[in-house]
Design a protein around this motif. Sequence first.
Motif, PDB file in Angstrom:
ATOM      1  N   GLN A 130      57.600 -23.405 -50.606  1.00  0.00           N
ATOM      2  CA  GLN A 130      57.118 -24.576 -51.349  1.00  0.00           C
ATOM      3  C   GLN A 130      56.092 -25.357 -50.537  1.00  0.00           C
ATOM      4  OE1 GLN A 130      59.697 -28.219 -51.133  1.00  0.00           O
ATOM      5  NE2 GLN A 130      61.375 -26.712 -51.091  1.00  0.00           N
ATOM      6  N   MET A 131      56.285 -25.428 -49.213  1.00  0.00           N
ATOM      7  CA  MET A 131      55.314 -26.117 -48.373  1.00  0.00           C
ATOM      8  C   MET A 131      53.961 -25.403 -48.414  1.00  0.00           C
ATOM      9  SD  MET A 131      57.514 -27.168 -44.974  1.00  0.00           S
ATOM     10  CE  MET A 131      58.823 -28.393 -45.035  1.00  0.00           C
ATOM     11  N   VAL A 132      53.987 -24.081 -48.342  1.00  0.00           N
ATOM     12  CA  VAL A 132      52.747 -23.303 -48.388  1.00  0.00           C
ATOM     13  C   VAL A 132      52.047 -23.480 -49.729  1.00  0.00           C
ATOM     14  CG1 VAL A 132      51.799 -20.956 -48.332  1.00  0.00           C
ATOM     15  CG2 VAL A 132      53.548 -21.635 -46.663  1.00  0.00           C
ATOM     16  N   ARG A 133      52.817 -23.476 -50.811  1.00  0.00           N
ATOM     17  CA  ARG A 133      52.211 -23.679 -52.139  1.00  0.00           C
ATOM     18  C   ARG A 133      51.528 -25.037 -52.241  1.00  0.00           C
ATOM     19  NH1 ARG A 133      57.052 -21.225 -53.962  1.00  0.00           N
ATOM     20  NH2 ARG A 133      57.946 -23.269 -54.462  1.00  0.00           N
ATOM     21  N   ARG A 134      52.156 -26.065 -51.683  1.00  0.00           N
ATOM     22  CA  ARG A 134      51.573 -27.414 -51.737  1.00  0.00           C
ATOM     23  C   ARG A 134      50.459 -27.599 -50.711  1.00  0.00           C
ATOM     24  NH1 ARG A 134      57.115 -29.003 -51.964  1.00  0.00           N
ATOM     25  NH2 ARG A 134      57.007 -29.595 -49.764  1.00  0.00           N
ATOM     26  N   GLY A 135      50.411 -26.716 -49.718  1.00  0.00           N
ATOM     27  CA  GLY A 135      49.423 -26.867 -48.654  1.00  0.00           C
ATOM     28  C   GLY A 135      49.721 -28.036 -47.747  1.00  0.00           C
ATOM     29  N   ALA A 136      51.008 -28.382 -47.622  1.00  0.00           N
ATOM     30  CA  ALA A 136      51.399 -29.521 -46.785  1.00  0.00           C
ATOM     31  C   ALA A 136      52.881 -29.429 -46.469  1.00  0.00           C
ATOM     32  CB  ALA A 136      51.104 -30.841 -47.487  1.00  0.00           C
ATOM     33  N   GLY A 137      53.233 -29.837 -45.261  1.00  0.00           N
ATOM     34  CA  GLY A 137      54.636 -29.857 -44.856  1.00  0.00           C
ATOM     35  C   GLY A 137      54.737 -29.850 -43.347  1.00  0.00           C
ATOM     36  N   GLY A 138      55.928 -30.083 -42.856  1.00  0.00           N
ATOM     37  CA  GLY A 138      56.153 -30.085 -41.420  1.00  0.00           C
ATOM     38  C   GLY A 138      57.514 -29.525 -41.071  1.00  0.00           C
ATOM     39  N   ILE A 139      57.569 -28.659 -40.067  1.00  0.00           N
ATOM     40  CA  ILE A 139      58.837 -28.098 -39.596  1.00  0.00           C
ATOM     41  C   ILE A 139      58.931 -28.353 -38.096  1.00  0.00           C
ATOM     42  CG2 ILE A 139      60.268 -26.047 -39.334  1.00  0.00           C
ATOM     43  CD1 ILE A 139      58.837 -24.863 -41.759  1.00  0.00           C
ATOM     44  N   LEU A 140      59.941 -29.119 -37.708  1.00  0.00           N
ATOM     45  CA  LEU A 140      60.213 -29.374 -36.296  1.00  0.00           C
ATOM     46  C   LEU A 140      61.376 -28.492 -35.867  1.00  0.00           C
ATOM     47  CD1 LEU A 140      59.705 -31.089 -33.713  1.00  0.00           C
ATOM     48  CD2 LEU A 140      61.474 -32.651 -34.563  1.00  0.00           C
ATOM     49  N   MET A 141      61.116 -27.623 -34.921  1.00  0.00           N
ATOM     50  CA  MET A 141      62.146 -26.727 -34.389  1.00  0.00           C
ATOM     51  C   MET A 141      62.633 -27.278 -33.062  1.00  0.00           C
ATOM     52  SD  MET A 141      62.257 -24.008 -36.451  1.00  0.00           S
ATOM     53  CE  MET A 141      61.262 -22.871 -37.424  1.00  0.00           C
ATOM     54  N   VAL A 142      63.920 -27.506 -32.948  1.00  0.00           N
ATOM     55  CA  VAL A 142      64.466 -27.956 -31.666  1.00  0.00           C
ATOM     56  C   VAL A 142      64.956 -26.719 -30.911  1.00  0.00           C
ATOM     57  CG1 VAL A 142      66.122 -29.430 -30.493  1.00  0.00           C
ATOM     58  CG2 VAL A 142      65.057 -30.198 -32.620  1.00  0.00           C
ATOM     59  N   GLY A 143      64.083 -26.240 -30.039  1.00  0.00           N
ATOM     60  CA  GLY A 143      64.434 -25.126 -29.175  1.00  0.00           C
ATOM     61  C   GLY A 143      64.945 -25.660 -27.852  1.00  0.00           C
ATOM     62  N   SER A 144      64.526 -25.037 -26.769  1.00  0.00           N
ATOM     63  CA  SER A 144      64.971 -25.505 -25.451  1.00  0.00           C
ATOM     64  C   SER A 144      64.171 -24.817 -24.371  1.00  0.00           C
ATOM     65  CB  SER A 144      66.451 -25.196 -25.250  1.00  0.00           C
ATOM     66  OG  SER A 144      66.868 -25.530 -23.939  1.00  0.00           O
ATOM     67  N   ALA A 145      63.983 -25.520 -23.259  1.00  0.00           N
ATOM     68  CA  ALA A 145      63.414 -24.874 -22.080  1.00  0.00           C
ATOM     69  C   ALA A 145      64.310 -23.731 -21.617  1.00  0.00           C
ATOM     70  CB  ALA A 145      63.239 -25.898 -20.968  1.00  0.00           C
ATOM     71  N   ALA A 146      65.608 -23.800 -21.976  1.00  0.00           N
ATOM     72  CA  ALA A 146      66.535 -22.720 -21.617  1.00  0.00           C
ATOM     73  C   ALA A 146      66.185 -21.413 -22.302  1.00  0.00           C
ATOM     74  CB  ALA A 146      67.965 -23.128 -21.973  1.00  0.00           C
ATOM     75  N   GLY A 147      65.418 -21.487 -23.394  1.00  0.00           N
ATOM     76  CA  GLY A 147      65.031 -20.274 -24.101  1.00  0.00           C
ATOM     77  C   GLY A 147      63.889 -19.525 -23.460  1.00  0.00           C
ATOM     78  N   ASN A 148      63.387 -20.006 -22.331  1.00  0.00           N
ATOM     79  CA  ASN A 148      62.260 -19.365 -21.667  1.00  0.00           C
ATOM     80  C   ASN A 148      62.674 -18.396 -20.567  1.00  0.00           C
ATOM     81  OD1 ASN A 148      60.511 -20.963 -23.208  1.00  0.00           O
ATOM     82  ND2 ASN A 148      60.496 -22.599 -21.686  1.00  0.00           N
TER      83      ASN A 148
END
Length: 269
Positions: A130-148
């Motif tokens: 739906q975000m792609v269809r509207r051409g707008a949106g935001g996704i914040l992913m909470v990862g971690s420095a531990a994932g590196n």
Amino acid sequence: MALPTPSPTSHAVVTGASSGIGMALARVLAGRGHNLILVARRAEILEDLAVELRTRCRVEVDVRATDLSDAQATAALAAELADREISILCNNAGIATFGPVAELDPGYERAQVLLNVNAVHDLTLAVLPQMVRRGAGGILMVGSAAGNMPIPNNATYAATKAFVNTFSESLRGELSGSGVHVTLLAPGPVRTATPSAEEASVVDKAVPDFLWHSSDRVATMSLDALARNKMRVVPGALSKAMSVAGGYSPRGVVAPIVGRFYAKLGDGE
């Protein structure tokens, strides 16, 4: 292109909204005029937060008391979100364990993967079209420095956050020019307030006070970065050091050193 402006029909979703960064993200989003869908297991805390935000910020707040380590519960939430106008998704919920995998509860380790990986993936897939269809949106992913990097005695958590880190940055490549923003938050130690000696956890005692970051500050930094479509936010000296170590240091050298520190957390020292 900027993030979608708040509207009467759109909602921002925050998982893990009952504490820490998630609660702070909810407050910042509400303060900026976004209607919210708050997701966490603890319904009472979410309801109290919802009352606060409705009263103070005059926004609509829906509460979904959902255990995202339950695949069926996650599927039901994903189906709901796919049918609603979601402007921002904050994939924040997550858990961690410390100690040798062979000595940990297998059920809890599986739940950690379902929450930290599967729920992030499923909720993103639910709202992304739906975000792609509207051409707008935001996704914040909470990862971690531990994932590196590989982290003995924190193996499941490090592996799940490696997925979040890579998934986030891979999505950015696919969504370039689409109007959909994706930002990875890779925080180090974060807390709302400094605990007393009696209330301090094992992690509180192991990490010096000057290395902790405020959850309120991290939330604001993260949403500002998402608005700018910044690839990654790494608050705090410890998380920056871990990111550098994970990216440039030989893993055979770094892993045993980091693993010894995490072993102390598993032992409760």
